[in-house]
Design an enzyme around this catalytic site. Structure first.
Site, PDB file in Angstrom:
ATOM      1  N   ASP A 155    -136.644  65.667  10.468  1.00 32.55           N
ATOM      2  CA  ASP A 155    -136.122  64.326  10.197  1.00 32.55           C
ATOM      3  C   ASP A 155    -136.655  63.352  11.247  1.00 32.55           C
ATOM      4  O   ASP A 155    -137.810  63.462  11.664  1.00 32.55           O
ATOM      5  CB  ASP A 155    -134.589  64.372  10.201  1.00 32.55           C
ATOM      6  CG  ASP A 155    -133.970  63.378   9.229  1.00 32.55           C
ATOM      7  OD1 ASP A 155    -134.097  62.172   9.489  1.00 32.55           O
ATOM      8  OD2 ASP A 155    -133.365  63.808   8.236  1.00 32.55           O
ATOM      9  N   HIS A 208    -131.388  58.155  11.213  1.00 32.03           N
ATOM     10  CA  HIS A 208    -131.194  59.089  10.107  1.00 32.03           C
ATOM     11  C   HIS A 208    -130.981  60.534  10.549  1.00 32.03           C
ATOM     12  O   HIS A 208    -130.030  61.203  10.130  1.00 32.03           O
ATOM     13  CB  HIS A 208    -132.406  58.985   9.175  1.00 32.03           C
ATOM     14  CG  HIS A 208    -132.246  59.593   7.834  1.00 32.03           C
ATOM     15  ND1 HIS A 208    -132.643  60.866   7.544  1.00 32.03           N
ATOM     16  CD2 HIS A 208    -131.745  59.088   6.677  1.00 32.03           C
ATOM     17  CE1 HIS A 208    -132.416  61.131   6.265  1.00 32.03           C
ATOM     18  NE2 HIS A 208    -131.870  60.064   5.718  1.00 32.03           N
ATOM     19  N   SER A 220    -129.638  62.331   1.194  1.00 32.92           N
ATOM     20  CA  SER A 220    -129.881  62.761   2.573  1.00 32.92           C
ATOM     21  C   SER A 220    -128.592  63.149   3.274  1.00 32.92           C
ATOM     22  O   SER A 220    -128.591  64.003   4.165  1.00 32.92           O
ATOM     23  CB  SER A 220    -130.545  61.628   3.367  1.00 32.92           C
ATOM     24  OG  SER A 220    -131.880  61.467   3.019  1.00 32.92           O
TER      25      SER A 220
END
Length: 742
Positions: free
Chosen positions: A187, A241, A572
């Site tokens: 990620d 994220h 996600s």
């Protein structure tokens, strides 16, 4: 090229201090064997105990004086009772000095309980039960937050921890779910300085990669980009994220959360708080695209670093059966690593599943809602609504003005929006001094708010076009705006439209809103199957992915003690729930292969656990939208069988052909007992027909049996007509079946 699918939904919360304590149960002395000691159970402290004496405490004594029904602690009779109870406790302390000298008294009580508390220091509670005048001895209960983390509740996380005797409180990671399991996060990197990833109590571990960004919780930090030297990027987590994803997987147990002074009544935990994490940054700095080569390098490094589970909350365009990213995922599964992958945020619509979530052996996630968020209240006569803010900011003072609903508009997609969608320029001055009421859809939020502001609006309210809570709105620099703008839920539309012409107020104080009636609604953005070319069922299963609260990097806020937190939405956010579940399953069942772990999660899911996007009230049964259902960690841990294929797709069958097609599924007994299971096919939808060759199977311990599943088009079936059904193995498992005439 694989690209990160990221829907930012920023909002913040803080944990409150509400507590719940397990009460004592006064059991008769003869119920205990003084020569044995039962171990402390969940929610108990084995180092401390409470000794309950037989005489009534002040609260229930018949000898005390009461005034207006309340015990008078100053009355002579009450003081006499307290003196007698004190003598009993002194006698007990003297007995302890002679018979249990290591036990040290830490507290004395006589009002609600007639009791003393002690630190055991190795003394068995069976010894304490032999003391004269003792009614009961119990390990001390442990306080835990009263409110439940809604994300964990929806996947039955805490319930699963309790079932497996994992700690639900406390600071010792060795007792937390997932301890000893390693999860790699491919990620944007993990900010190891966040309180979620404090390594206190974790074992000293060899740290890998760039150790400037590791500790004993985040044990690896590596960066992958073809221009590392040119761009001078590192493994440091700049974007939010990856840290958010990692928090959902493995945030330390009951980590307090706070931002902007807004409180929620729980402290978040990861699904598997005891795991150690590997940070594999393929989107370093502010780079938002990663090449397949970067992904391959990250996956290989994660495998070489010993990761048991890998999370890939990313996606790109599917490339059919020759998709090498999907092949890499399949091969890692065969090599012993469970890989959880996002299905994509390209919904609604069939054939929108992204790579590498399209991999047959990926544990692929669809997204459903968590009914909570932080936002503002909108009030007025007959108006009381909750509104999400997002990137348009919070008004510094309440905004009060007449509300004006935009005139209905017919947009280029052929749909009529009422109120209007606000995507075209509005007449100059038409909204001067008013709060604009706008429908969601067609164009960006910023486009709508920009047009409203140009027409004179002092604020804007966007009405959601799908069921459930509003979502935090993202802004677009192409349409600069200065006025406040919020979103309200679909259910609040009627009251706001009815208030047209009347004054309403958008309040300026943020609040936490919890709406359990909006839990489990399928996200409108969640991608649907089937996969391209091979037409497989994806997603495999659905998990919370709308308004998910988790950690974000410490540089994104000013609170360096509690840390930074945000609500994000996307598949996600659903994927790390599955990765965390896989880690807990691997912890409890270390002998299970990855395909068995995946089957345990997919084939025991809650079949009717997801609601439709449009109304939020009807069970969504389309397997191309929800796979096998909503993930359930309790059921996954209790799985008794595993299927070699967790779902069966017959793909496209020529519409003129009615000859049955067959595929096989092997069912394996995961238990040490022989079992006989009925085999049925039900919940059929569409014109095609499904069947199975056996009505029951008997499985020896660890044994297997093979089922032959059949599908046939109906005579005269139309092109692209889809059919589905469910294979049931009694109550042990269910699997989705699908076919299509082409």
């Amino acid at each position: 090229m694989s690209t990160l699918r990221l829907t930012r939904r920023l909002a913040t919360i803080v944990a409150s201090g509400a507590l719940l304590v397990s009460g004592l149960t006064a059991l008769p002395a003869q119920a205990f064997n003084p020569n044995t000691d039962a171990p402390a159970g969940p929610g108990q402290d084995a180092t401390r105990a409470t000794i309950l004496l037989a005489s009534d405490p002040v609260a229930t004594s018949a000898s005390v004086t009461k005034k207006n029904g309340k015990v008078d602690l100053n009355a002579a009779a009450t003081k006499a009772v307290r003196a007698q109870l004190n003598e009993q406790r002194n006698a007990l302390k003297k007995w302890l000095q002679s018979n249990a000298p290591k036990a040290k008294v830490t507290g004395e009580f006589d009002v609600a309980l007639n009791a003393v508390t002690v630190t055991l220091n190795g003394t068995g509670i069976g010894v304490l039960r032999t003391a004269p005048g003792v009614a009961a001895v119990e390990y001390e209960a442990i306080y835990t937050p009263q409110a439940v983390d809604p994300d964990l509740a929806l996947v039955k996380g805490v319930q699963a921890w309790q079932q497996s005797n994992f700690a639900t409180s406390g600071t010792n990671p060795s007792g937390w779910a997932g301890f000893g399991i390693k999860v790699g996060v491919v990620d944007t990197g993990i900010d190891f300085t966040h309180p979620c990833f404090n390594d206190a109590g974790f074992p000293a571990t060899t740290q890998l990669g760039d150790t400037r960004f590791t500790n004993n919780k985040v044990i690896a930090a590596r960066v992958f980009n073809n221009k590392i030297q040119q761009n001078k990027v590192t493994a440091q987590a700049i974007q939010s994220h990856g840290t958010h994803v990692a928090g959902t997987i493995g945030c330390n147990l009951l980590t307090p959360a706070a931002v902007s002074g807004v409180a929620i009544p729980y402290a978040p935990s990861g699904v598997a708080p005891g795991v150690q994490l590997g940070s594999y940054n393929v989107f370093p700095a502010n780079i938002e695209d990663a090449r397949s080569e970067d992904i391959f390098k990250a996956l290989q490094a994660a495998a070489e670093d010993g990761m048991d589970v890998i999370n890939m909350s990313l996606g790109g365009g599917a490339k059919g059966t020759n998709d090498l990213d999907s092949q890499a995922v399949n091969n890692l599964d065969k090599a012993g690593i469970v890989v959880a992958v996002a299905n994509g945020n390209e919904g609604p619509g069939y054939f929108t599943a992204g790579s590498p979530g399209t991999a047959e052996r990926a544990l692929t996630a669809g997204a459903s809602a968590v009914g909570h968020f932080v936002g503002l209240r909108v009030t007025g006569t007959n108006v009381d609504a909750s509104a999400a803010t997002g990137e348009f900011g919070v008004p510094t003072a309440p905004v009060t003005a007449p509300v004006a609903a935009l005139a209905p508009s017919q947009e280029s997609n052929g749909l009529t929006y009422d109120p209007g969608a606000g995507c075209a320029a509005l007449p100059a001055g038409s909204l001067t001094g008013k709060i604009a009421l706008i429908s969601r859809g067609v164009c960006t939020f910023s486009n709508k708010v920009f047009n409203a502001e140009k027409a004179g609006a002092v604020a804007a309210i966007v009405i959601n076009n799908v069921a459930g809570d509003p979502t935090a709105m993202a802004s677009d620099p192409l349409f600069p705006t200065t006025i406040p703008a919020v979103m309200v839920g679909q259910d609040d539309k009627a009251q706001l439209v009815a208030a047209a012409g009347s004054a309403i107020t958008i309040q300026s104080d943020l609040s936490y809103f919890r709406h359990p009636q909006y839990d489990n609604i399928l996200a409108g953005f969640s991608s649907w199957g089937p996969t391209t070319v091979d037409l497989q069922i994806k997603p495999d299963v659905v998990a919370p992915g709308v308004n998910v609260l988790s950690s974000v990097p410490m540089h994104t806020c000013t609170d360096k003690v509690v840390g930074c937190w945000a609500f994000f939405s996307g598949t996600s956010m659903a994927t790390p729930h599955l990765a965390g579940m896989a880690a807990v399953v691997r912890d409890v069942h270390p002998d299970w292969a990855p395909w068995q772990v995946r089957s345990a999660i997919i084939n025991t899911s809650i079949q009717d656990g997801v609601l439709d996007t449009k109304t939020g009230k009807v069970v969504e049964r389309d397997v191309m939208k929800v796979g096998s259902g909503r993930a359930d960690l309790v059921a996954s841990l209790n799985a008794t069988v595993a299927l070699s294929r967790p779902s069966v797709s017959f793909g496209g069958v020529p519409k003129g052909s009615t000859a049955p097609r067959t595929q096989q599924v092997t069912v394996t007994n995961l238990t040490a007992s022989t079992m006989t299971l009925p085999v049925t096919v039900g919940e059929k939808q569409g014109s095609g027909s499904f069947g199975v060759d056996k009505s029951s199977i008997t499985l020896a311990p660890g044994g297997s049996a093979t089922l032959t599943i059949s599908y046939a088009n109906a005579a005269g079936s139309h092109a692209n007509s889809m059919s589905q059904a469910q294979l049931h193995l009694g109550d042990a498992a269910h699997a989705a079946l699908w076919g299509m005439s082409k």
